[in-house]
Each structure stands twice: as C-alpha cells, then as structure tokens.
Write an enzyme that holds these catalytic residues in place. Structure first.
Site, short mmCIF file in Angstrom:
data_model
loop_
_atom_site.label_atom_id
_atom_site.label_comp_id
_atom_site.label_asym_id
_atom_site.label_seq_id
_atom_site.Cartn_x
_atom_site.Cartn_y
_atom_site.Cartn_z
NE ARG A 36 43.08 39.53 37.46
CZ ARG A 36 43.87 38.48 37.60
NH1 ARG A 36 45.02 38.41 36.93
NH2 ARG A 36 43.52 37.50 38.41
CG LEU B 213 46.62 40.80 27.24
CD1 LEU B 213 45.71 40.11 26.22
CD2 LEU B 213 45.91 41.98 27.87
CG ASP B 214 47.17 39.52 34.52
OD1 ASP B 214 48.37 39.83 34.41
OD2 ASP B 214 46.37 40.10 35.28
CG HIS B 215 47.21 32.69 33.49
ND1 HIS B 215 47.23 33.28 34.74
CD2 HIS B 215 46.38 31.60 33.60
CE1 HIS B 215 46.47 32.59 35.56
NE2 HIS B 215 45.94 31.57 34.91
#
Length: 254
Positions: free
Chosen positions: A167, A70-72
């Site tokens: 995104r 997962l992106d930060h």
C-alpha cells in the site's frame, strides 16, 4: 451465509490450508486499545481464531498457525500451517529466502487510481527489468516486484514483507493509491458495503516443499458486485481475467 463460506478453504494438503480471507477480519490480534476507536463496527477476533471455531470438528485445526498477515481491509489467500514445524519452516523462508525452509511466495492484484505520474521522493526508487520491475524503499530494506497489466491494474510480489508495504509503495512511489484505500490517499468514493475493503487481493500463493511445487490461484469472491472490482478484471465467479492470470503465473524468480 454458512459459517464455512465466511472463511472458505481453497486448498488443503498434509502441510497447510489455503483460505480466502474476507474483508474486515484482522489476520493478527489487533491492539484492543485502538481497534474499538478506529473500527467500532468490526469484531476484533483474528482470522485464525475464527477459522478454528468454524472448522473445530476437523482433527488438524487445533495445532494450526498463521504464517503471514494481510491487513484487515485486504482480501484473498492466506496460508495456515497445520503444525508448529511447518509454521517455522515457512517463516524461515520468509525471513531468509533461498533454500531455507518451505518456499512461500505471494502475488497480489491491485486496482489503482489513474494518477499516472511516478514520484521520486527521497529513499524511494524504481528499477525496471525485462520481465518485471522493482519498487524499493529505505535503502533496500523494503522491496516489491511489480508488473502493470494496464494503467489501472498492477500485479505485485513481495520480496520483503514490511507492514503496509504494498500500500505504501503503490501510493508513494507510483503515486497511484489503491482504490478505496483512504489511509493512503484514495479519493474515489464507494458504497458503504466497501467501508472495510480495498482493491488489493492476495491472488496467488506458490509453495515448494521438498521437490513439490504448488501454485494456488485465489478468486476475488468478496462483495463481488462489479463496483470495487470492475468486470474488466474479475468475472461474476470471482476469477481474474486471462491477462491477469497470465501475469500471476509468470515465474519471477529468473
């Protein structure tokens, strides 16, 4: 806050843990050459290293491995395999699908801005179906299933798992950037508390090992003030409202 509340375990069995990742934590070791410049106030220690440090007394954490990322700035459910063999089998499914390895499916909830008009740029496509729809890019190499709960709330399921895929698809194809995702065009401003958090949450993880299928719903508990995630969608305990849960629990395999 206790250390264990920082990365809470949502579920555990003999094969894996499900944890609820907070914002601001990378799921993989970042490039230290750029991380300090782009995220000067964030610790670059990745989630798995922190998880092992917090739960070091648990006899099974030493061999644990992350299976997906997962992106930060994204919150929510991450699966951590307890063994190398388990990690390999989950990864095999993510790479090949079908009956390969251990099944792992992920659904996300996103709150988006109200642009309301779809883009039709080159190499991007939207396909509509009776139960859910598809966002497609790069000649079918990047595919995301999606369904709108309302004009500002979307449930998405990864078919492929490219970097920043959700995104990118939401902002570039639907023309509705995720709230607070400045990198992908969000223009709505939020308090400093949300500097490293966007309104994208890994809300449902489904696994199948052998004949046993398990569905895990992951609450949105992180900075749950009613600002980034409105009470229209998430209650004070972090649970998603019934219309969102119903979509999360729909079977999109058929």
């Amino acid at each position: 806050m206790s250390l264990k509340k920082q990365i809470p375990i949502i579920f555990e069995n003999t094969h894996y843990f499900i944890v609820n990742k907070p914002p601001g934590i990378p799921s993989q070791p970042p490039d230290c050459r750029t991380w300090g410049r782009t995220h000067p106030n964030l610790d670059p220690t990745p989630l798995l290293e922190r998880f092992k440090a917090i739960y070091y007394s648990h006899r099974e954490v030493e061999l644990c491995r992350t299976v997906h990322r997962l992106d930060h700035c994204v919150t929510g459910g991450m699966l951590i395999a307890k063994t190398k063999d388990g990690s390999v089998k989950f990864s095999r499914f993510l790479q090949k699908g079908g009956n390969n390895g251990y099944k792992l499916q992920r659904k996300y909830v996103a709150i988006v801005e109200s642009s309301g008009r779809f883009n039709k740029p080159n190499n991007y496509e939207i396909k509509y179906g009776p139960k859910y729809n598809f966002l497609i890019s790069h000649g079918g190499r990047e595919i995301t299933k999606f369904k709108e709960v309302d004009e500002n709330c979307i449930v998405l399921q990864l078919v492929t798992g490219k970097k920043h895929q959700i995104r990118n698809h939401v902002s570039q194809i639907l023309n509705q950037p995720i709230l607070n995702d400045k990198r992908h065009g969000s223009t709505v401003n939020f308090p400093e508390l949300f500097n490293d958090q966007i309104a994208l949450h890994s809300a449902c993880i489904i696994t199948k090992i052998g004949l046993q299928t398990k569905t895990h719903l992951i609450p949105m508990e992180h900075n749950n003030t009613g600002q980034l995630w409105s009470r229209k969608y998430v209650n004070e305990e972090g649970e998603f409202t019934l219309p969102i849960k119903e979509v999360l629990l729909e079977n999109w395999d058929q």
